[in-house]
Design a protein around this motif. Structure first.
Motif, PDB file in Angstrom:
ATOM      1  N   SER A  48     -18.983   1.048  -8.311  1.00 36.49           N
ATOM      2  CA  SER A  48     -20.279   0.128  -8.773  1.00 36.49           C
ATOM      3  C   SER A  48     -21.211   0.469  -7.722  1.00 36.49           C
ATOM      4  O   SER A  48     -22.083  -0.208  -7.627  1.00 36.49           O
ATOM      5  CB  SER A  48     -19.982  -1.279  -9.093  1.00 36.49           C
ATOM      6  N   ASN A  49     -21.000   1.291  -6.749  1.00 35.58           N
ATOM      7  CA  ASN A  49     -21.803   1.634  -5.747  1.00 35.58           C
ATOM      8  C   ASN A  49     -22.071   0.539  -4.822  1.00 35.58           C
ATOM      9  O   ASN A  49     -23.117   0.208  -3.968  1.00 35.58           O
ATOM     10  CB  ASN A  49     -23.503   2.010  -6.236  1.00 35.58           C
ATOM     11  N   ASN A  50     -20.808  -0.229  -4.568  1.00 37.79           N
ATOM     12  CA  ASN A  50     -20.834  -1.256  -3.493  1.00 37.79           C
ATOM     13  C   ASN A  50     -20.287  -0.837  -2.296  1.00 37.79           C
ATOM     14  O   ASN A  50     -19.198   0.054  -2.377  1.00 37.79           O
ATOM     15  CB  ASN A  50     -20.054  -2.335  -4.138  1.00 37.79           C
ATOM     16  N   LEU A  51     -20.698  -1.089  -1.072  1.00 40.23           N
ATOM     17  CA  LEU A  51     -20.090  -0.812   0.055  1.00 40.23           C
ATOM     18  C   LEU A  51     -19.240  -1.852   0.473  1.00 40.23           C
ATOM     19  O   LEU A  51     -19.849  -2.901   0.731  1.00 40.23           O
ATOM     20  CB  LEU A  51     -21.192  -0.320   1.115  1.00 40.23           C
ATOM     21  N   SER A  52     -17.829  -1.431   0.348  1.00 37.55           N
ATOM     22  CA  SER A  52     -17.195  -2.720   0.890  1.00 37.55           C
ATOM     23  C   SER A  52     -16.736  -3.017   2.429  1.00 37.55           C
ATOM     24  O   SER A  52     -16.526  -1.777   2.755  1.00 37.55           O
ATOM     25  CB  SER A  52     -15.744  -2.538   0.022  1.00 37.55           C
ATOM     26  N   VAL A  53     -17.056  -3.856   2.969  1.00 41.83           N
ATOM     27  CA  VAL A  53     -17.063  -3.878   4.588  1.00 41.83           C
ATOM     28  C   VAL A  53     -16.184  -5.282   4.849  1.00 41.83           C
ATOM     29  O   VAL A  53     -16.015  -5.876   4.140  1.00 41.83           O
ATOM     30  CB  VAL A  53     -18.368  -3.871   5.223  1.00 41.83           C
ATOM     31  N   MET A  54     -15.902  -5.000   6.343  1.00 38.64           N
ATOM     32  CA  MET A  54     -15.400  -6.280   6.948  1.00 38.64           C
ATOM     33  C   MET A  54     -16.231  -6.552   7.966  1.00 38.64           C
ATOM     34  O   MET A  54     -17.250  -5.744   8.595  1.00 38.64           O
ATOM     35  CB  MET A  54     -14.074  -5.950   7.343  1.00 38.64           C
ATOM     36  N   THR A  55     -16.575  -7.659   8.456  1.00 35.21           N
ATOM     37  CA  THR A  55     -17.459  -8.265   9.319  1.00 35.21           C
ATOM     38  C   THR A  55     -16.779  -9.120  10.370  1.00 35.21           C
ATOM     39  O   THR A  55     -15.505  -9.627  10.356  1.00 35.21           O
ATOM     40  CB  THR A  55     -18.590  -9.078   8.931  1.00 35.21           C
ATOM     41  N   LEU A  56     -17.274  -9.368  11.553  1.00 39.37           N
ATOM     42  CA  LEU A  56     -16.737 -10.161  12.510  1.00 39.37           C
ATOM     43  C   LEU A  56     -17.112 -11.721  12.267  1.00 39.37           C
ATOM     44  O   LEU A  56     -18.225 -11.994  11.905  1.00 39.37           O
ATOM     45  CB  LEU A  56     -17.213 -10.042  13.869  1.00 39.37           C
ATOM     46  N   HIS A  92      -6.294  -2.063   7.721  1.00 38.34           N
ATOM     47  CA  HIS A  92      -5.058  -1.739   6.864  1.00 38.34           C
ATOM     48  C   HIS A  92      -5.364  -2.437   5.469  1.00 38.34           C
ATOM     49  O   HIS A  92      -5.120  -1.785   4.663  1.00 38.34           O
ATOM     50  CB  HIS A  92      -3.661  -2.406   7.645  1.00 38.34           C
ATOM     51  N   ALA A  93      -5.682  -3.857   5.636  1.00 35.68           N
ATOM     52  CA  ALA A  93      -5.964  -4.570   4.266  1.00 35.68           C
ATOM     53  C   ALA A  93      -6.845  -3.962   3.508  1.00 35.68           C
ATOM     54  O   ALA A  93      -6.637  -3.713   2.259  1.00 35.68           O
ATOM     55  CB  ALA A  93      -6.277  -5.735   4.532  1.00 35.68           C
ATOM     56  N   MET A  94      -8.012  -3.378   3.918  1.00 35.11           N
ATOM     57  CA  MET A  94      -8.996  -2.747   3.441  1.00 35.11           C
ATOM     58  C   MET A  94      -8.421  -1.315   2.617  1.00 35.11           C
ATOM     59  O   MET A  94      -8.768  -1.171   1.518  1.00 35.11           O
ATOM     60  CB  MET A  94     -10.332  -2.285   4.141  1.00 35.11           C
ATOM     61  N   GLU A  95      -7.739  -0.520   3.349  1.00 35.60           N
ATOM     62  CA  GLU A  95      -7.290   0.601   2.927  1.00 35.60           C
ATOM     63  C   GLU A  95      -6.248   0.262   1.721  1.00 35.60           C
ATOM     64  O   GLU A  95      -6.061   1.059   0.754  1.00 35.60           O
ATOM     65  CB  GLU A  95      -6.880   1.241   4.028  1.00 35.60           C
ATOM     66  N   GLU A  96      -5.442  -0.724   2.021  1.00 35.98           N
ATOM     67  CA  GLU A  96      -4.331  -1.164   1.120  1.00 35.98           C
ATOM     68  C   GLU A  96      -5.205  -1.337  -0.341  1.00 35.98           C
ATOM     69  O   GLU A  96      -4.554  -1.101  -1.538  1.00 35.98           O
ATOM     70  CB  GLU A  96      -3.509  -2.433   1.418  1.00 35.98           C
ATOM     71  N   GLU A  97      -6.308  -2.127  -0.079  1.00 37.33           N
ATOM     72  CA  GLU A  97      -7.161  -2.314  -1.522  1.00 37.33           C
ATOM     73  C   GLU A  97      -7.835  -1.138  -1.935  1.00 37.33           C
ATOM     74  O   GLU A  97      -8.653  -1.182  -3.149  1.00 37.33           O
ATOM     75  CB  GLU A  97      -7.878  -3.440  -1.220  1.00 37.33           C
ATOM     76  N   ALA A 135     -12.473   2.234   2.297  1.00 41.40           N
ATOM     77  CA  ALA A 135     -12.488   2.989   3.487  1.00 41.40           C
ATOM     78  C   ALA A 135     -12.632   1.567   4.375  1.00 41.40           C
ATOM     79  O   ALA A 135     -13.172   0.586   4.154  1.00 41.40           O
ATOM     80  CB  ALA A 135     -13.590   3.813   3.612  1.00 41.40           C
ATOM     81  N   ALA A 136     -11.905   1.548   5.602  1.00 39.19           N
ATOM     82  CA  ALA A 136     -12.242   0.654   6.672  1.00 39.19           C
ATOM     83  C   ALA A 136     -13.553   0.797   7.387  1.00 39.19           C
ATOM     84  O   ALA A 136     -13.757   1.642   8.020  1.00 39.19           O
ATOM     85  CB  ALA A 136     -10.892   0.794   7.821  1.00 39.19           C
ATOM     86  N   VAL A 137     -14.264  -0.048   6.869  1.00 40.60           N
ATOM     87  CA  VAL A 137     -15.985  -0.089   7.506  1.00 40.60           C
ATOM     88  C   VAL A 137     -15.948  -1.673   8.083  1.00 40.60           C
ATOM     89  O   VAL A 137     -15.703  -2.675   7.250  1.00 40.60           O
ATOM     90  CB  VAL A 137     -16.886   0.180   6.397  1.00 40.60           C
ATOM     91  N   LEU A 138     -16.328  -1.444   9.416  1.00 39.51           N
ATOM     92  CA  LEU A 138     -16.601  -2.848  10.093  1.00 39.51           C
ATOM     93  C   LEU A 138     -18.244  -2.641  10.230  1.00 39.51           C
ATOM     94  O   LEU A 138     -18.787  -1.911  10.593  1.00 39.51           O
ATOM     95  CB  LEU A 138     -15.900  -2.992  11.252  1.00 39.51           C
ATOM     96  N   VAL A 139     -18.870  -3.772   9.759  1.00 39.29           N
ATOM     97  CA  VAL A 139     -20.481  -3.824   9.995  1.00 39.29           C
ATOM     98  C   VAL A 139     -20.617  -4.875  11.076  1.00 39.29           C
ATOM     99  O   VAL A 139     -20.291  -6.209  10.886  1.00 39.29           O
ATOM    100  CB  VAL A 139     -21.398  -4.336   9.038  1.00 39.29           C
TER     101      VAL A 139
END
Length: 135
Positions: A29-37, A77-82, A85-89
């Motif tokens: 869907s052209n979403n960039l999935s990320v994690m944040t602090l 790890h959780a992001m990759e399991e889903e 790509a593991a991306v932190l912003v």
């Protein structure tokens, strides 16, 4: 050219135009999935960096550093399991330091600043890192 299994060492300016054009970083869907602090953690790291002397290493309290890297590894790890790509912003103010700090401590984590993501890119936060309250 992007691979979630490859260390990303390109300079940040190289990312801005094509960071989100990679099929490996954005979903169907052209979403960039990320994690944040968690905001308190990001502010704490910002404060530590501001108090550090130029040219001197940044020193974190040992338990905080251990918790931070542990939480980042778990989040990646959780992001990759889903299937992401593991991306932190993070804030542009801490991006450079944090990117260097995690380089050999968290495998396959791409650290970007908010300013490196194009304004028209859809972003989906799927994980928030909180290293302050870990037991």
């Amino acid at each position: 050219f992007f691979s979630s299994r490859r260390r990303h060492t390109r300079y940040w300016r190289d990312w801005s135009s094509d960071v989100c054009s990679s099929d490996l970083l954005v979903d169907e869907s052209n979403n960039l999935s990320v994690m944040t602090l968690e905001p308190g953690l990001e502010q704490l790291l910002h404060n530590v960096l501001q108090q550090s002397q130029p040219g001197q290493p940044v020193v974190l309290e040992p338990n905080l550093a251990e918790n931070l890297f542990h939480s980042l590894r778990q989040g990646a790890h959780a992001m990759e399991e889903e299937g992401h790509a593991a991306v932190l912003v993070v804030s542009p103010l801490i991006r450079g330091w944090l990117s260097k700090a995690v380089r050999f401590r968290v495998n396959d984590l791409t650290v970007l600043s908010y300013s490196e993501i194009p304004d028209d890119q859809s972003v989906k936060v799927i994980h928030t890192v909180n290293a302050l309250n870990r037991n």
